[in-house]
Motif scaffolding. Structure first.
Motif: not given
Length: 433
Positions: A8-18
Motif C-alpha cells: 500500500l501507499k501512504p495517504t494524507g488521511d488518518v486511517l481508522n484501524l480496528s
C-alpha cells in the motif's frame, strides 16, 4: 513474523484501524504468511516431481546425418571388400518418438506417497502460520492500545500535578505554605511531564511496530478505533479445549503428516532392494531422405533385479529410520507443548482477571486518597508531601491496571492460539469491531 511486505501507499488521511482490520492486513501482507505460501508451492513442486517418476515419459527426436564408414576399422580385409575399404558418403533421415513407462517401481510409489504427506504438511504449516500471524498482529494491536492508555493516564496525572503546583504557588503567595512545598510540587509536575513525553514516544513506537507487522506503510497516519475493554472469558473447560486443540492445531496435524511421510520414505528405502519392471519403445521413420523414409519401431520390456548396490539401500534405510525417530520425537514433544500452552493460557487468563479486579479497586482507592490529600493540603492541615505520595500511588495503580488488562487480553489471544482456532475465534474472545 515481525516483518511484512509493504504494498500500500501512504495517504494524507488518518486511517481508522480496528483490531479486525489489523489482523486481516497481517494475514495478507505479513512476511510469515508470504514465505509460508512459497514453501507450500515448493512442496507442490516436489509432489509433481515424485509423481513424474510413475507417469509415462514421452520424447521425440528428429535428425539426419551424412556419414562415411571405413571398413578396415571393423576388420574387413581388402580381399573381402573388392579392394574398397571406404563406404560413402551416404545420408539418412530419422524422425522418432520414444516412450518409457515404469510398470512397477515400489520405491517411486512410496516416494510419491511421502510427497503427498509432505504437501499436506506444507498446507497445514500455512494454516498454522496464519494462526501465528493472528497472534502477532493481535498482540501488536493490544500493545498499541495499552500504550494509548498509558498516554491518557500520564496526561491525567500531569494535569493533576500541574493543578497541585498551581495551588501550591497560590498558597505560598498567600503566605500559607513554605517554599519547599512549591518546589516539591514543581518537581512532581516535571516528573509527570517526563513520563508523559516517554509515554507518547512509546505509543508512536508501538504504532510503528504494528505497521511493520501488518504491512502498513510506516508513513501512514492511523488511529486505533478499538479500545478492547475488559471482558470476562466465556465459560470453557480445560479438558474440552485440550481435545479441541489436538483436533484443530494445524502444527500438530502437520507433525502427524510428517511422521507418515517419514514412514513412506522408509518404505521407499526398503523398496530399493525390490525388482522394478519397465517398458520402453520407439516408433519413427528412417530413410535416405524424408520423402523416402520407412516406418520402424522397437518395443521392449524388462525386469531390473538389484543384486549388489554397495550398501546404498542399507544406508538409505538407516537414514530413513533416523528421520522417522526424529519425526516421532517432534510429534510427542509438540503434543506435550500443546498441553503446556493451554495450561499456561488458562492460568494467565485467570490470574490476569483477578489482577484486574484488584487493580480496578486500587485505582479507585488511590483516587480517593489523592482527593482527600488535596483537600487536606488546601485546608492547610498537611503539607503537599501527602499529595505527591498520593499522586505516585495513582500512577502505580493506573500502570498496574493497564498492565493487567493487556495481560488478560493477551492471555485470551494466546488461549485461542493454543486451541488452534485463532483465525476464526479471536474476535469472539477479544471483541472489537
Amino acid at each position: 513474523m515481525s516483518g511484512s511486505v509493504v504494498v500500500l501507499k501512504p495517504t494524507g488521511d488518518v486511517l481508522n484501524l480496528s483490531i479486525k482490520d489489523a489482523i486481516q492486513m497481517g494475514l495478507k501482507y505479513n512476511l510469515g504468511v508470504l514465505l509460508s505460501t512459497e514453501g507450500n508451492e515448493a512442496a507442490r513442486g516436489a509432489k509433481i516431481r515424485a509423481l513424474a517418476e510413475l507417469l509415462p515419459n514421452l520424447s521425440a527426436r528428429v535428425g539426419g546425418a551424412v556419414q562415411q564408414v571405413s571398413l578396415a576399422q571393423f576388420g574387413f580385409p581388402a580381399t573381402l571388400t573388392g579392394g574398397k575399404l571406404v563406404i560413402g558418403p551416404f545420408a539418412y533421415f530419422d524422425a522418432r518418438t520414444y516412450l518409457t513407462q515404469s510398470v512397477f517401481n515400489y520405491t517411486a510409489l512410496q516416494n510419491n506417497h511421502a510427497a503427498d504427506e509432505n504437501l499436506k504438511a506444507a498446507n497445514l504449516d500455512y494454516r498454522n502460520t496464519r494462526d501465528l500471524v493472528v497472534l502477532v498482529s493481535g498482540a501488536s494491536y493490544l500493545q498499541a492500545v495499552a500504550a494509548t492508555s498509558r498516554v491518557d493516564a500520564a496526561q491525567a496525572e500531569f494535569t493533576t500535578a500541574k493543578a497541585t503546583y498551581d495551588r501550591a504557588v497560590n498558597l505560598h503567595t498567600a503566605g500559607v505554605i513554605p517554599a519547599i512545598d512549591v518546589l516539591r510540587a514543581q518537581v512532581q509536575m516535571q516528573s509527570q511531564q517526563q513520563r508523559l513525553l516517554a509515554a507518547k514516544n512509546d505509543f508512536e513506537r508501538s504504532k510503528l511496530s504494528l505497521a511493520r507487522v501488518i504491512g502498513l506503510p510506516t508513513a501512514q497516519q492511523f488511529a486505533l478505533s478499538d479500545k478492547i475493554p475488559y471482558a470476562p472469558l466465556p465459560p470453557v473447560s480445560f479438558d474440552d479445549e485440550l481435545k479441541r486443540a489436538y483436533d484443530n492445531r494445524s502444527d500438530y496435524k502437520a507433525a502427524q503428516a510428517r511422521v507418515k511421510a517419514a514412514e513412506d520414505q522408509r518404505k521407499a528405502a526398503v523398496g530399493e532392494r525390490i525388482p522394478t519392471v519397465a517398458i520402453n519403445g520407439d516408433y519413427g521413420v528412417i530413410g535416405p531422405h524424408f520423402t523416402q523414409a520407412n516406418g520402424t519401431f522397437t518395443a521392449a520390456g524388462g525386469i531390473n533385479i538389484p543384486i549388489f548396490q554397495g550398501g546404498r539401500a542399507r544406508g538409505d534405510i538407516t537414514q530413513a529410520d533416523a528421520l522417522l525417530k526424529q519425526r516421532n520425537s517432534e510429534l510427542e514433544n509438540l503434543r506435550g507443548q500443546i498441553e503446556y500452552d493451554l495450561r499456561t493460557a488458562f492460568l494467565d487468563v485467570q490470574t490476569a482477571a483477578e489482577q484486574i479486579d484488584v487493580a480496578g479497586s486500587t485505582v479507585k482507592l488511590a483516587h480517593d486518597q489523592l482527593e482527600q490529600s488535596q483537600d487536606r493540603f488546601s485546608a492547610g492541615v498537611a503539607d503537599n508531601l501527602e499529595v505527591i505520595q498520593a499522586q505516585q500511588a495513582v500512577a502505580v495503580a493506573n500502570e498496574n491496571y493497564i498492565s493487567s488488562l493487556y495481560a488478560h487480553n493477551f492471555a485470551k489471544l494466546s488461549l485461542v492460539r493454543a486451541v488452534g482456532v485463532a483465525e476464526t475465534a479471536v474476535m469472539n474472545f477479544l471483541g472489537g469491531k
